[in-house]
Design a protein around this motif. Structure first.
Motif, mmCIF file in Angstrom:
data_model
loop_
_atom_site.group_PDB
_atom_site.id
_atom_site.type_symbol
_atom_site.label_atom_id
_atom_site.label_comp_id
_atom_site.label_asym_id
_atom_site.label_seq_id
_atom_site.Cartn_x
_atom_site.Cartn_y
_atom_site.Cartn_z
ATOM 1 N N ILE A 161 14.169 49.779 -22.804
ATOM 2 C CA ILE A 161 13.044 50.444 -23.781
ATOM 3 C C ILE A 161 12.636 49.707 -24.851
ATOM 4 C CG2 ILE A 161 14.129 52.738 -23.161
ATOM 5 C CD1 ILE A 161 15.456 52.867 -26.105
ATOM 6 N N ASN A 162 11.489 49.964 -25.415
ATOM 7 C CA ASN A 162 10.916 49.490 -26.700
ATOM 8 C C ASN A 162 9.589 49.908 -26.825
ATOM 9 O OD1 ASN A 162 10.136 47.649 -24.487
ATOM 10 N ND2 ASN A 162 8.964 46.581 -25.993
ATOM 11 N N LEU A 163 9.008 49.525 -27.644
ATOM 12 C CA LEU A 163 7.625 50.147 -28.391
ATOM 13 C C LEU A 163 6.848 48.922 -27.495
ATOM 14 C CD1 LEU A 163 6.144 52.200 -29.830
ATOM 15 C CD2 LEU A 163 5.892 50.591 -31.928
ATOM 16 N N GLY A 164 6.379 49.020 -26.337
ATOM 17 C CA GLY A 164 6.097 48.034 -25.431
ATOM 18 C C GLY A 164 5.002 47.944 -25.022
ATOM 19 N N LEU A 165 4.501 47.045 -24.116
ATOM 20 C CA LEU A 165 3.057 46.666 -23.625
ATOM 21 C C LEU A 165 2.705 47.826 -22.636
ATOM 22 C CD1 LEU A 165 0.786 44.559 -23.322
ATOM 23 C CD2 LEU A 165 1.984 43.612 -21.779
ATOM 24 N N PHE A 166 1.659 48.414 -23.122
ATOM 25 C CA PHE A 166 1.325 49.496 -22.509
ATOM 26 C C PHE A 166 0.311 48.776 -21.074
ATOM 27 C CE2 PHE A 166 2.873 52.281 -25.060
ATOM 28 C CZ PHE A 166 2.551 53.713 -25.038
ATOM 29 N N GLN A 167 0.849 49.117 -19.948
ATOM 30 C CA GLN A 167 -0.095 48.488 -18.633
ATOM 31 C C GLN A 167 -0.966 49.568 -18.425
ATOM 32 O OE1 GLN A 167 0.554 45.648 -17.721
ATOM 33 N NE2 GLN A 167 2.650 44.990 -18.569
ATOM 34 N N ARG A 168 -2.184 49.157 -18.035
ATOM 35 C CA ARG A 168 -3.296 49.879 -17.315
ATOM 36 C C ARG A 168 -3.131 50.297 -16.089
ATOM 37 N NH1 ARG A 168 -6.898 51.639 -21.198
ATOM 38 N NH2 ARG A 168 -6.834 50.720 -23.157
ATOM 39 N N ASP A 169 -2.645 49.335 -15.244
ATOM 40 C CA ASP A 169 -2.581 49.521 -13.586
ATOM 41 C C ASP A 169 -1.360 50.004 -13.035
ATOM 42 O OD1 ASP A 169 -1.259 47.101 -14.421
ATOM 43 O OD2 ASP A 169 -1.428 46.290 -12.522
ATOM 44 N N VAL A 170 -0.237 50.068 -14.001
ATOM 45 C CA VAL A 170 0.967 51.001 -13.352
ATOM 46 C C VAL A 170 1.468 51.507 -14.643
ATOM 47 C CG1 VAL A 170 1.488 49.190 -11.626
ATOM 48 C CG2 VAL A 170 2.068 48.646 -13.846
ATOM 49 N N ASN A 171 2.411 52.644 -14.349
ATOM 50 C CA ASN A 171 3.209 53.199 -15.376
ATOM 51 C C ASN A 171 4.298 52.770 -15.490
ATOM 52 O OD1 ASN A 171 5.189 54.094 -13.093
ATOM 53 N ND2 ASN A 171 4.009 56.094 -12.910
ATOM 54 N N VAL A 172 5.022 53.277 -16.547
ATOM 55 C CA VAL A 172 6.364 52.482 -17.144
ATOM 56 C C VAL A 172 7.366 52.399 -15.952
ATOM 57 C CG1 VAL A 172 7.437 54.704 -17.853
ATOM 58 C CG2 VAL A 172 7.985 52.700 -18.995
ATOM 59 N N ILE A 173 7.345 53.214 -14.877
ATOM 60 C CA ILE A 173 8.333 53.062 -13.894
ATOM 61 C C ILE A 173 8.106 51.840 -13.017
ATOM 62 C CG2 ILE A 173 9.225 54.380 -11.757
ATOM 63 C CD1 ILE A 173 8.147 56.886 -13.188
ATOM 64 N N TRP A 174 6.709 51.681 -12.614
ATOM 65 C CA TRP A 174 6.368 50.641 -11.861
ATOM 66 C C TRP A 174 6.460 49.357 -12.589
ATOM 67 C CZ3 TRP A 174 4.261 50.550 -6.691
ATOM 68 C CH2 TRP A 174 4.178 51.792 -6.002
ATOM 69 N N ASP A 175 6.081 49.445 -13.849
ATOM 70 C CA ASP A 175 6.421 48.130 -14.748
ATOM 71 C C ASP A 175 7.793 47.601 -14.805
ATOM 72 O OD1 ASP A 175 5.430 46.205 -16.565
ATOM 73 O OD2 ASP A 175 5.752 47.479 -17.966
ATOM 74 N N LEU A 176 8.778 48.620 -15.229
ATOM 75 C CA LEU A 176 9.741 48.252 -15.733
ATOM 76 C C LEU A 176 11.141 48.493 -14.739
ATOM 77 C CD1 LEU A 176 10.074 49.557 -19.504
ATOM 78 C CD2 LEU A 176 9.416 47.074 -18.436
#
Length: 344
Positions: free
Chosen positions: A154-169
């Motif tokens: 977790i962190n105040l992270g880089l918001f991805q536009r093409d995928v959500n937090v699950i697909w990103d992390l």
């Protein structure tokens, strides 16, 4: 072995790291870098005047010096780009997740197999020295029976536009989990939410069920005020804690455990004897080294030795089966969703 001629396609967030490591690796030679943003490309390649810049994949594939291509573009483009490279006879290293769907991943795996090409997914943490040490500890049986895997990313992270937090992390932790234990979940359930007006889920709790009592849980969040990268692996004999933000003692092994001994003369559960063992704490030595350097070296070795890399296309497809099941769980309000098997 002779240096593998490579190109990097995509020089946005992750591409520059690939450029740097391919240049630094003795087994690889960076021939070209490609990005639709010519200004960004010029900035990334400024320290490497010998690398040719281009804005079209066709230019990369027309260069006979390019034997392999590393792809670091948005997820939605992975399949089309990787497929074009494979059809052109190039080995492919692709950023995680390998594709946008299981069907796309399986298509790439089949194509690479058909053409005897190496297809590798950049599951970078599998090549981190600290994860390699954890693997040695688990394989040696030091933890006893591995009971659970609990991860917070977790962190105040880089918001991805093409995928959500699950697909990103989640791919980071899922690849680590598979590498360390060799286990595949049979089902997944996810509680997730969208906050701050974002169109994608930006926080999630992912629970993974296995068929032998083993459990795994991932806490993923782009909205945390603090950055935490911590994994706890519990065993019947010892427990392991990896805190990636503690450079002094990144890894600790706790000689702690619980033993429950039922009393044969009493049937009630509350009469069971619970024994707690509290021993010492050790901090194994973790060698220095960049994980991505290990990725590039493994890719070059797999091509030279004509073998599957550690994190091959099949492992990327397995991860996508979990991610698709997780997304189905989100859509169904956290329902438990089976993870499909190969070819399902």
């Amino acid at each position: 072995m002779s240096a593998l001629g490579m190109a990097v396609v995509g020089c946005g967030y992750w591409g520059p790291n690939l450029v740097r490591n391919i240049v630094a690796c003795p087994q690889t030679r960076l021939v070209r870098a490609c990005d639709v943003d010519a200004a960004r490309l010029a900035e990334v390649l400024a320290p490497y005047p010998g690398v040719q810049a281009c804005t079209e994949l066709a230019e990369v594939l027309a260069d006979e010096q390019v034997t392999a291509v590393a792809i670091a573009t948005p997820v939605a483009t992975h399949h089309a780009l990787a497929r074009e490279c494979l059809l052109a006879g190039r080995h492919v290293l692709v950023e995680k997740p390998m594709a946008a769907t299981v069907a796309q991943a399986e298509d790439l795996v089949a194509l690479a197999r058909e053409r005897s090409l190496r297809l590798m997914c950049d599951h970078v943490f599998c090549y981190a020295p600290v994860v390699r040490v954890m693997k040695d500890i688990i394989d040696a049986g030091s933890l006893g029976d591995v009971l659970y895997f609990d991860s917070v990313r977790i962190n105040l992270g880089l918001f991805q536009r093409d995928v959500n937090v699950i697909w990103d992390l989640a791919p980071h932790d899922l690849s680590i989990l598979e590498y360390l234990t060799g286990r595949q979940p049979v089902a997944v359930s996810v509680q997730a939410a969208r906050h701050a007006g974002w169109e994608q889920e930006n926080m999630a709790y992912v629970a993974l069920d296995f068929d032998n009592g083993f459990l795994a849980h991932l806490h993923l969040n782009w909205l945390s005020p603090v950055k935490i990268r911590k994994t706890i692996i519990g065993g019947s004999e010892r427990m392991l804690v990896w805190n990636d933000l503690d450079p002094a003692e990144r890894l600790k092994v706790y000689d702690k455990g619980v033993t429950i001994q039922p009393r044969p003369d009493r049937a009630a559960r509350d009469t069971a004897l619970v024994s707690y063992r509290t021993g010492g704490v050790t901090s194994p030595h973790v060698p220095h080294g960049e994980a991505l350097a290990g990725v590039v070296a493994e890719f070059a070795a797999a091509v030279a030795e004509k073998r599957a890399p550690l994190t091959d296309g099949a492992s990327g497809a397995r991860m996508l089966r979990i991610l698709e099941a997780a997304q189905q769980s989100v859509a169904r309000g956290g329902a438990r969703v089976p993870v499909a098997g190969e070819g399902a």
